[in-house]
Write an enzyme that holds these catalytic residues in place. Structure first.
Site, PDB file in Angstrom:
ATOM      1  N   GLN A  78       0.828  -1.115   0.054  1.00  0.00           N
ATOM      2  CA  GLN A  78       0.143   0.013   0.008  1.00  0.00           C
ATOM      3  C   GLN A  78       0.848   1.265  -0.057  1.00  0.00           C
ATOM      4  O   GLN A  78       1.184   1.694   0.931  1.00  0.00           O
ATOM      5  CB  GLN A  78      -1.025   0.172   1.195  1.00  0.00           C
ATOM      6  CG  GLN A  78      -1.776   1.037   1.236  1.00  0.00           C
ATOM      7  CD  GLN A  78      -3.226   0.965   2.085  1.00  0.00           C
ATOM      8  OE1 GLN A  78      -3.249  -0.040   2.689  1.00  0.00           O
ATOM      9  NE2 GLN A  78      -3.950   1.844   1.991  1.00  0.00           N
ATOM     10  N   PHE A  79       0.988   1.658  -1.115  1.00  0.00           N
ATOM     11  CA  PHE A  79       1.914   2.944  -1.462  1.00  0.00           C
ATOM     12  C   PHE A  79       1.563   4.101  -0.708  1.00  0.00           C
ATOM     13  O   PHE A  79       2.016   5.012  -0.234  1.00  0.00           O
ATOM     14  CB  PHE A  79       2.308   3.079  -2.881  1.00  0.00           C
ATOM     15  CG  PHE A  79       1.306   3.998  -3.434  1.00  0.00           C
ATOM     16  CD1 PHE A  79       1.155   5.218  -3.788  1.00  0.00           C
ATOM     17  CD2 PHE A  79       0.306   3.001  -4.308  1.00  0.00           C
ATOM     18  CE1 PHE A  79      -0.078   5.885  -4.490  1.00  0.00           C
ATOM     19  CE2 PHE A  79      -0.663   3.604  -4.959  1.00  0.00           C
ATOM     20  CZ  PHE A  79      -0.739   5.082  -5.137  1.00  0.00           C
ATOM     21  N   THR A  80       0.138   4.185  -0.396  1.00  0.00           N
ATOM     22  CA  THR A  80      -0.638   5.461   0.249  1.00  0.00           C
ATOM     23  C   THR A  80      -0.294   5.610   1.589  1.00  0.00           C
ATOM     24  O   THR A  80      -0.520   6.715   2.116  1.00  0.00           O
ATOM     25  CB  THR A  80      -2.091   5.193  -0.086  1.00  0.00           C
ATOM     26  OG1 THR A  80      -2.597   4.009   0.633  1.00  0.00           O
ATOM     27  CG2 THR A  80      -2.525   5.421  -1.608  1.00  0.00           C
TER      28      THR A  80
END
Length: 148
Positions: A78-80
């Site tokens: 999850q890059f967010t």
């Protein structure tokens, strides 16, 4: 590297209406990678997560680890998690690692969990995913490898 760890009684990840990973008892881990991360961060997080004692024993105290309860992991990249929301209303993701680097470290993270004897199910890196789970407790722990 950041990991959001949620204790779950069940969890699944779906891509294109197909369940591609599921566990019964264990952790849902959302993993974020930044451009400063390395294999040292992977090793640190894996050891912390595998031995983290957040499962309840027979007296209701958080004394048992993932290994103690023979739990599994549903691991989702999850890059967010590295969103910067300080300016404006749309987050910036410049702190997130480039996909090639992030995917390599994400795979190493999952491989090291498996090497510790943990059953690991995953999402699909870079795909739009639906993650469903039941958070028990609720218990949610955030670990940042830079805080060691």
């Amino acid at each position: 590297m950041k990991a959001v760890i949620q204790r779950a009684s069940n969890a699944s990840v779906t891509v294109d209406n197909q369940i591609i990973g599921a566990i019964d008892n264990g952790y849902v881990i959302l993993l974020g990678v930044t451009h400063e991360d390395s294999m040292e961060d992977v090793a640190y997080l894996v050891q912390k997560i595998v031995h983290l004692r957040i499962f309840e024993d027979e007296e209701g105290k958080m004394n048992w680890s993932l290994k103690d309860v023979n739990g599994g992991v549903l691991s989702v990249s999850q890059f967010t998690l590295y969103a910067d929301t300080r300016k404006g209303r749309r987050p910036s993701f410049v702190k997130s690692a480039r996909p090639e680097m992030a995917e390599t470290l994400y795979e190493q993270f999952n491989d090291q969990l498996k090497a510790e004897g943990i059953h690991v199910e995953t999402g699909e890196f870079g795909a739009m995913m639906d993650v469903q789970f039941t958070n028990v407790g609720p218990v949610t722990i955030i670990i940042d490898s830079k805080d060691k």
